[in-house]
Write a protein that holds these residues in place. Structure first.
Motif, short mmCIF file in Angstrom:
data_model
loop_
_atom_site.label_atom_id
_atom_site.label_comp_id
_atom_site.label_asym_id
_atom_site.label_seq_id
_atom_site.Cartn_x
_atom_site.Cartn_y
_atom_site.Cartn_z
N ASP A 27 -65.66 24.52 -31.40
CA ASP A 27 -65.01 25.71 -31.96
C ASP A 27 -66.00 26.82 -32.86
OD1 ASP A 27 -64.49 23.58 -35.23
OD2 ASP A 27 -66.14 23.76 -33.97
N PHE A 28 -67.23 26.62 -32.10
CA PHE A 28 -67.99 27.83 -32.72
C PHE A 28 -68.92 28.09 -31.25
CE2 PHE A 28 -71.97 25.69 -33.51
CZ PHE A 28 -71.74 24.23 -33.37
N GLN A 29 -69.47 29.22 -31.39
CA GLN A 29 -70.55 29.80 -30.44
C GLN A 29 -72.21 29.31 -30.78
OE1 GLN A 29 -69.54 33.84 -29.85
NE2 GLN A 29 -68.35 33.14 -28.13
N ALA A 30 -72.48 28.56 -30.06
CA ALA A 30 -73.99 28.20 -30.38
C ALA A 30 -75.15 28.88 -29.94
CB ALA A 30 -73.82 26.78 -30.19
N THR A 31 -75.62 29.71 -30.53
CA THR A 31 -76.41 30.30 -29.90
C THR A 31 -77.92 29.55 -29.81
OG1 THR A 31 -77.36 30.99 -32.16
CG2 THR A 31 -75.94 32.49 -31.19
N THR A 32 -78.00 28.61 -30.33
CA THR A 32 -79.25 27.36 -30.18
C THR A 32 -78.65 25.96 -30.20
OG1 THR A 32 -80.72 29.11 -31.38
CG2 THR A 32 -81.39 26.81 -31.08
N MET A 33 -79.22 25.34 -29.32
CA MET A 33 -78.94 24.00 -29.36
C MET A 33 -80.45 23.25 -29.19
SD MET A 33 -75.60 23.54 -27.02
CE MET A 33 -73.93 24.04 -27.45
N SER A 50 -83.02 25.04 -26.97
CA SER A 50 -82.34 25.63 -25.92
C SER A 50 -81.67 26.81 -26.40
CB SER A 50 -81.43 24.84 -25.18
OG SER A 50 -80.27 25.24 -24.53
N ASN A 51 -81.95 27.99 -25.94
CA ASN A 51 -81.43 29.36 -26.44
C ASN A 51 -80.38 29.80 -25.39
OD1 ASN A 51 -82.55 29.70 -29.12
ND2 ASN A 51 -84.31 29.68 -28.03
N GLU A 52 -79.18 30.39 -25.82
CA GLU A 52 -78.40 30.57 -24.49
C GLU A 52 -78.97 31.82 -24.13
OE1 GLU A 52 -76.31 33.87 -24.81
OE2 GLU A 52 -75.37 33.46 -23.03
N LEU A 74 -72.45 30.11 -24.51
CA LEU A 74 -72.62 30.04 -26.03
C LEU A 74 -71.87 28.89 -26.37
CD1 LEU A 74 -71.99 33.74 -27.33
CD2 LEU A 74 -74.09 32.36 -27.41
N THR A 75 -71.09 27.87 -25.51
CA THR A 75 -70.77 26.78 -26.04
C THR A 75 -71.09 25.51 -25.02
OG1 THR A 75 -68.77 27.04 -24.38
CG2 THR A 75 -68.69 27.82 -26.75
N LEU A 76 -72.01 25.68 -24.30
CA LEU A 76 -72.60 24.59 -23.36
C LEU A 76 -73.87 24.62 -23.17
CD1 LEU A 76 -71.94 22.29 -21.33
CD2 LEU A 76 -71.46 23.94 -19.66
#
Lengths: 117, 114
Positions: A27-33, A50-52, A74-76
């Motif tokens: 439910d959010f956009q993840a710029t970094t994982m 990991s950066n998009e 941005l979500t995976l």
């Protein structure tokens, strides 16, 4: 709160095969994982950031050719353990951040247990 | 390099009593966060409490509170009125704000005695 989902939660594979683990922000956009590894009864060790849209940054001692990380949207983010061996058996956890660095909350996935036979 | 040290591998506390988990860290950064995470048998990391380094006031979340001593680089967690559901592995963690990297301590396994 925000949810980060990992799939699969458990995977068993034969030695020499490759396994892909997915980490999704629901439910959010993840710029970094971030990807962590946790051995039994031990702490979480950061493997890579990991950066998009760009290459992952690996921590010292982590084999980038063995642990392939792709953050195509941005979500995976995906972690692929290539040519897995029994010593790769571990619990893998991802976390994701929305927003700018140093400001957003980090949310953890439920983890994925990999067993290599 | 930053390090996080938890010197108590295991602790036990009687139900309804208070217990304090210790954590020290080392860093030369000035802008960071400190966290306590709980990891139950399900292995899901659950945020218990967090503290911004620039804040002098100790963070509190219901039965959980911290004693943040910045000069001493100490960040202990106090659990009041311990409950059976508090039994878990507790990790102290440091997060540097310039890149969000989190460094975890080795953890303290907390047992709650009925």
């Amino acid at each position: 709160g925000a949810v980060v989902s990992q799939h699969p939660s458990r995977v068993i594979c034969k030695s020499g095969t490759s396994v892909k683990i997915e980490c999704r922000s629901l439910d959010f956009q993840a710029t970094t994982m971030f990807w962590y590894r946790q051995f039994p009864k031990q702490s979480l060790m950061l493997m890579a950031t990991s950066n998009e849209g760009s290459k992952a940054t690996y921590e010292q001692g982590v084999e980038k050719d063995k642990f392939l990380i792709n953050h195509a949207s941005l979500t995976l983010s995906t972690l692929t353990v290539t040519s897995a061996h029994p010593e790769d058996s571990s619990f893998y956890i991802c976390s994701a951040r929305g927003g700018a660095v140093g400001t957003g909350e980090l949310f953890f996935g439920e983890g994925s247990r990999l067993t290599v036979l | 390099a930053q390090t996080v040290t938890q010197s108590q591998p295991e602790m036990s506390v009687q139900e309804a009593e208070t217990v304090t988990l210790s954590c020290t860290y080392d860093t030369s950064e000035s802008d960071y966060y400190l966290f306590w995470y709980k990891q139950p048998p399900s292995r899901q990391m659950i945020l218990v409490i967090r503290q911004e380094a620039y804040k002098q006031q100790n963070a509190t979340e219901n039965r959980f509170s911290v004693n943040f001593q910045k000069a001493a680089k100490s960040f202990s967690l106090k659990i009041s009125d311990s409950q059976l559901g508090d039994a878990a592995m507790y990790f102290c963690a440091y997060r540097r704000n310039r890149d969000d990297k989190i460094i975890f301590g080795k953890g303290t396994r907390l047992h709650i005695l009925p």
